[in-house]
Design an enzyme around this catalytic site. Sequence first.
Site, PDB file in Angstrom:
ATOM      1  N   ASP A 166     -17.512 -57.104 -11.051  1.00 57.01           N
ATOM      2  CA  ASP A 166     -17.401 -55.732 -10.526  1.00 57.01           C
ATOM      3  C   ASP A 166     -18.798 -55.156 -10.317  1.00 57.01           C
ATOM      4  OD1 ASP A 166     -14.648 -55.807 -10.671  1.00 57.01           O
ATOM      5  OD2 ASP A 166     -14.473 -54.467 -12.398  1.00 57.01           O
ATOM      6  N   ARG A 216     -15.758 -58.281  -2.561  1.00 56.12           N
ATOM      7  CA  ARG A 216     -14.869 -57.116  -2.492  1.00 56.12           C
ATOM      8  C   ARG A 216     -15.678 -55.949  -1.936  1.00 56.12           C
ATOM      9  NH1 ARG A 216     -13.603 -55.133  -8.106  1.00 56.12           N
ATOM     10  NH2 ARG A 216     -12.112 -56.844  -8.216  1.00 56.12           N
ATOM     11  N   HIS A 259      -7.134 -47.678  -1.179  1.00 56.04           N
ATOM     12  CA  HIS A 259      -5.785 -47.123  -1.045  1.00 56.04           C
ATOM     13  C   HIS A 259      -5.715 -46.211   0.170  1.00 56.04           C
ATOM     14  CE1 HIS A 259      -6.993 -47.573  -5.279  1.00 56.04           C
ATOM     15  NE2 HIS A 259      -5.915 -48.323  -5.294  1.00 56.04           N
ATOM     16  N   ARG A 322     -14.955 -42.001 -17.779  1.00 59.83           N
ATOM     17  CA  ARG A 322     -14.757 -41.920 -16.325  1.00 59.83           C
ATOM     18  C   ARG A 322     -14.495 -40.480 -15.914  1.00 59.83           C
ATOM     19  NH1 ARG A 322     -16.340 -46.230 -16.024  1.00 59.83           N
ATOM     20  NH2 ARG A 322     -17.974 -44.868 -15.285  1.00 59.83           N
TER      21      ARG A 322
HETATM   22  P1  FAD Z   1      -9.760 -42.617  -1.267  1.00 55.74           P
HETATM   23  O1  FAD Z   1      -9.838 -41.932   0.030  1.00 55.74           O
HETATM   24  O2  FAD Z   1     -10.655 -42.151  -2.345  1.00 55.74           O
HETATM   25  O3  FAD Z   1      -8.284 -42.637  -1.745  1.00 55.74           O
HETATM   26  C1  FAD Z   1      -7.217 -42.812  -0.859  1.00 55.74           C
HETATM   27  C2  FAD Z   1      -5.970 -42.296  -1.549  1.00 55.74           C
HETATM   28  O4  FAD Z   1      -5.515 -43.257  -2.507  1.00 55.74           O
HETATM   29  C3  FAD Z   1      -6.181 -41.047  -2.368  1.00 55.74           C
HETATM   30  O5  FAD Z   1      -6.061 -39.872  -1.669  1.00 55.74           O
HETATM   31  C4  FAD Z   1      -5.134 -41.166  -3.442  1.00 55.74           C
HETATM   32  O6  FAD Z   1      -3.902 -40.653  -3.021  1.00 55.74           O
HETATM   33  C5  FAD Z   1      -5.020 -42.624  -3.662  1.00 55.74           C
HETATM   34  N1  FAD Z   1      -5.812 -43.053  -4.794  1.00 55.74           N
HETATM   35  C6  FAD Z   1      -6.983 -43.677  -4.729  1.00 55.74           C
HETATM   36  N2  FAD Z   1      -7.427 -44.000  -5.956  1.00 55.74           N
HETATM   37  C7  FAD Z   1      -6.515 -43.535  -6.811  1.00 55.74           C
HETATM   38  C8  FAD Z   1      -6.403 -43.559  -8.201  1.00 55.74           C
HETATM   39  N3  FAD Z   1      -7.320 -44.134  -8.971  1.00 55.74           N
HETATM   40  N4  FAD Z   1      -5.304 -42.993  -8.743  1.00 55.74           N
HETATM   41  C9  FAD Z   1      -4.365 -42.449  -7.971  1.00 55.74           C
HETATM   42  N5  FAD Z   1      -4.414 -42.387  -6.655  1.00 55.74           N
HETATM   43  C10 FAD Z   1      -5.471 -42.928  -6.073  1.00 55.74           C
HETATM   44  N6  FAD Z   1     -15.479 -49.066  -7.553  1.00 55.74           N
HETATM   45  C11 FAD Z   1     -16.689 -49.474  -7.958  1.00 55.74           C
HETATM   46  O7  FAD Z   1     -17.658 -48.683  -7.935  1.00 55.74           O
HETATM   47  N7  FAD Z   1     -16.907 -50.756  -8.390  1.00 55.74           N
HETATM   48  C12 FAD Z   1     -15.906 -51.685  -8.397  1.00 55.74           C
HETATM   49  O8  FAD Z   1     -16.158 -52.847  -8.770  1.00 55.74           O
HETATM   50  C13 FAD Z   1     -14.615 -51.274  -7.957  1.00 55.74           C
HETATM   51  N8  FAD Z   1     -13.589 -52.146  -7.926  1.00 55.74           N
HETATM   52  C14 FAD Z   1     -12.400 -51.747  -7.369  1.00 55.74           C
HETATM   53  C15 FAD Z   1     -11.366 -52.679  -7.249  1.00 55.74           C
HETATM   54  C16 FAD Z   1     -10.206 -52.331  -6.599  1.00 55.74           C
HETATM   55  C17 FAD Z   1      -9.125 -53.357  -6.438  1.00 55.74           C
HETATM   56  C18 FAD Z   1     -10.042 -51.026  -6.069  1.00 55.74           C
HETATM   57  C19 FAD Z   1      -8.802 -50.648  -5.318  1.00 55.74           C
HETATM   58  C20 FAD Z   1     -11.018 -50.096  -6.239  1.00 55.74           C
HETATM   59  C21 FAD Z   1     -12.205 -50.433  -6.895  1.00 55.74           C
HETATM   60  N9  FAD Z   1     -13.210 -49.501  -7.073  1.00 55.74           N
HETATM   61  C22 FAD Z   1     -14.439 -49.928  -7.536  1.00 55.74           C
HETATM   62  C23 FAD Z   1     -12.960 -48.054  -6.844  1.00 55.74           C
HETATM   63  C24 FAD Z   1     -13.306 -47.680  -5.448  1.00 55.74           C
HETATM   64  O9  FAD Z   1     -14.697 -47.759  -5.286  1.00 55.74           O
HETATM   65  C25 FAD Z   1     -12.843 -46.256  -5.128  1.00 55.74           C
HETATM   66  O10 FAD Z   1     -13.490 -45.349  -5.974  1.00 55.74           O
HETATM   67  C26 FAD Z   1     -11.352 -46.050  -5.246  1.00 55.74           C
HETATM   68  O11 FAD Z   1     -10.630 -47.168  -4.805  1.00 55.74           O
HETATM   69  C27 FAD Z   1     -10.917 -44.853  -4.399  1.00 55.74           C
HETATM   70  O12 FAD Z   1     -11.244 -45.025  -3.065  1.00 55.74           O
HETATM   71  P2  FAD Z   1     -10.162 -45.412  -1.924  1.00 55.74           P
HETATM   72  O13 FAD Z   1     -10.816 -46.414  -1.067  1.00 55.74           O
HETATM   73  O14 FAD Z   1      -8.903 -45.826  -2.541  1.00 55.74           O
HETATM   74  O15 FAD Z   1     -10.035 -44.148  -0.992  1.00 55.74           O
END
Ligand code: FAD
Length: 362
Positions: A166, A216, A259, A322
């Site tokens: 990560d 990723r 997401h 967090r």
């Molecule tokens: P956004 O626009 O932020 O979210 C889209 C929508 O998804 C939101 O409006 C909400 O409805 C929903 N959503 C998103 N996240 C959540 C949540 N946690 N709970 C509930 N609803 C949510 N970040 C790092 O810095 N380092 C990493 O190694 C890392 N690994 C990841 C691995 C995976 C598989 C995923 C999915 C995320 C990871 N992340 C990591 C977190 C990532 O960087 C984002 O902060 C997070 O995924 C939210 O961004 P989004 O792309 O989903 O978009």
Amino acid sequence: MRDKKNTAFLQITFGLRLKVDSSSCRMDIGKRQPHLSYRLSMHLFNSVLARILPLLPKWAARPFASPYVAGTTPSSALEVVQRLNSAGFSATLDILGEHVKSPAEARRVRNAYLELYECIYRQGLDCNISLKLTHLGLGLSESPAKENLLDLAGKARERDNFLRIDMENSDYTDQTISLYRKCRELHESTGMVLQARLRRTLADIEELCEPGFNCRICKGIYPEPAELSFTLADEIRENFSLAVRAILSRGGYAAIATHDIELINSLEDWLMENEVPHHRFEFQVLHGVPMAGRLERLLERGYRVRVYVPFGEDWFDYSIRRLRENPRILGYVIKNLFSRRCRATAQQKVPARRQPDDTVPA
Ligand code: FAD
């Protein structure tokens, strides 16, 4: 991080923004920008709550966490993985925690991951491992982290599995890349993460990407200084798309971790237009985040979808850390509490109907 049935802010694992549709009792992402005063009040509310939560007993925090973590033990997490696999999803397991306090603690984390590789192998699961280098000791010094990481790479190789590192905050980006390179020399089936939020990401891809580079792309959870990062949502999204395309056009493998439905849609269009073979990429999501049936549609089209499943004893402290870093995450926690209540109510009224924002199966 999570206890068997409940626990944990996966929300808290990564953070975002939120809007409320009060008429339907749902908070939604999206289309309309909430009024500034509303956003300020939510920010204030989230910040206050983020300060109060650490003072509460764990049982009081547990309801906030329930859908997002797979319990506190390997067996509870492996059960979740088993169920995901049965529903057609791949998985990646993460033991919650970061920034250990001693080399001995880092060693214990290493041992737990070694055991996890063994369990995955014995149970024949479609599951790999994602880990944080500060959990293996990187915050103490590089050498314990490197030693532990290479032990794990050796184990992954022995069990023909994959290891993903990560990405943490930008203080660790260079060290993470350097350790990733060392790890990959030992075990080819090693991957890393780059964050679309960071301005350097496209340059990193140019430097790192070669056939077999497995990366990723996520938006990035950690708040970063403006000179290092994009701050506008559209800029981050644009950089996300560019990063995925850059990896794929240079022969790498892209794990598309988001997401954000609009982003998923536009990337899927690009992948189809460019006839990118399915074995060159996968979609990834966090366990428990509602996806409105989008994941099942991705599976139906033959794409690989991997669910990130965090678990472990450290769910409370980790979640609180967090939360302090990003109180906006609370919005998601609350949103999901509301959605669950709404779903429960709706299901009582119309028992046979599947609700639109079903979570990832668990
Ligand atoms: P956004 O626009 O932020 O979210 C889209 C929508 O998804 C939101 O409006 C909400 O409805 C929903 N959503 C998103 N996240 C959540 C949540 N946690 N709970 C509930 N609803 C949510 N970040 C790092 O810095 N380092 C990493 O190694 C890392 N690994 C990841 C691995 C995976 C598989 C995923 C999915 C995320 C990871 N992340 C990591 C977190 C990532 O960087 C984002 O902060 C997070 O995924 C939210 O961004 P989004 O792309 O989903 O978009």
